[in-house]
Design a protein around this motif. Structure first.
Motif, short mmCIF file in Angstrom:
data_model
loop_
_atom_site.label_atom_id
_atom_site.label_comp_id
_atom_site.label_asym_id
_atom_site.label_seq_id
_atom_site.Cartn_x
_atom_site.Cartn_y
_atom_site.Cartn_z
N GLU A 125 20.82 -9.01 30.14
CA GLU A 125 21.23 -8.98 31.54
C GLU A 125 20.25 -8.15 32.36
O GLU A 125 19.93 -8.50 33.49
CB GLU A 125 22.64 -8.40 31.67
N GLU A 174 16.45 -11.76 44.32
CA GLU A 174 17.16 -10.56 44.71
C GLU A 174 16.26 -9.76 45.66
O GLU A 174 15.12 -9.48 45.34
CB GLU A 174 17.49 -9.69 43.49
N ALA A 213 23.15 -2.63 33.65
CA ALA A 213 23.43 -3.91 32.99
C ALA A 213 24.23 -3.69 31.72
O ALA A 213 24.28 -2.59 31.16
CB ALA A 213 22.11 -4.61 32.65
N PRO A 229 16.20 -3.54 41.72
CA PRO A 229 17.41 -3.27 40.96
C PRO A 229 17.53 -1.86 40.41
O PRO A 229 18.60 -1.49 39.97
CB PRO A 229 17.35 -4.30 39.83
N MET A 246 18.21 -9.53 35.54
CA MET A 246 18.20 -8.86 36.84
C MET A 246 16.77 -8.57 37.28
O MET A 246 16.42 -8.79 38.45
CB MET A 246 19.00 -7.55 36.76
#
Length: 133
Positions: A50, A63, A45, A67, A54
């Motif tokens: 951010e 998602e 990120a 991540p 995420m």
């Protein structure tokens, strides 16, 4: 990504600053910043916000992939991204390699431009009959 990364990112999603997180978790603000920086790097990120976004998207099921399992690919050196904001991308994604190349370009182009302008002024002064002294 470990549980501490997840916990601190959760605090960031709650709009808490490093000092607040440190007070809640009983650690120093510098330790919080270090863990959040690691989490940001793991996720690829741009900043802690951010990374928290995420993480929260993954936690909420938006998602599908975790991540922290897919490492970001290194940015390509060429073509150089613009150093100025554009309509396509308002953020500056320069890394140290891009900055080095842009610095070299400017270091070469600036003296050439100034020299060309001075030569042009000299030639124009000769053409109009001025005595260059």
């Amino acid at each position: 990504m470990n549980d501490r990364h997840r916990l601190y990112l959760w605090h960031v999603t709650q709009n808490r600053k490093s000092k607040e997180i440190a007070k809640i978790e009983g650690v120093s603000p510098r330790a919080v910043d270090k863990i959040l920086l690691q989490a940001k790097d793991i996720l690829g990120a741009a900043d802690r916000f951010e990374a928290a976004r995420m993480f929260s998207l993954h936690a909420s099921g938006v998602e599908g992939f975790y991540p922290g399992t897919i490492l970001p690919s290194p940015p390509e050196l060429w073509p150089l991204p613009s150093p100025l904001p554009t309509a396509e991308g308002r953020m500056n994604w320069q890394n140290w390699r891009h900055l080095t190349v842009w610095t070299a370009i400017i270091a070469i182009a600036a003296p050439l431009t100034v020299g060309t302008a001075a030569l042009l002024l000299f030639v124009l002064s000769l053409l109009i009959g001025a005595n260059p002294q």
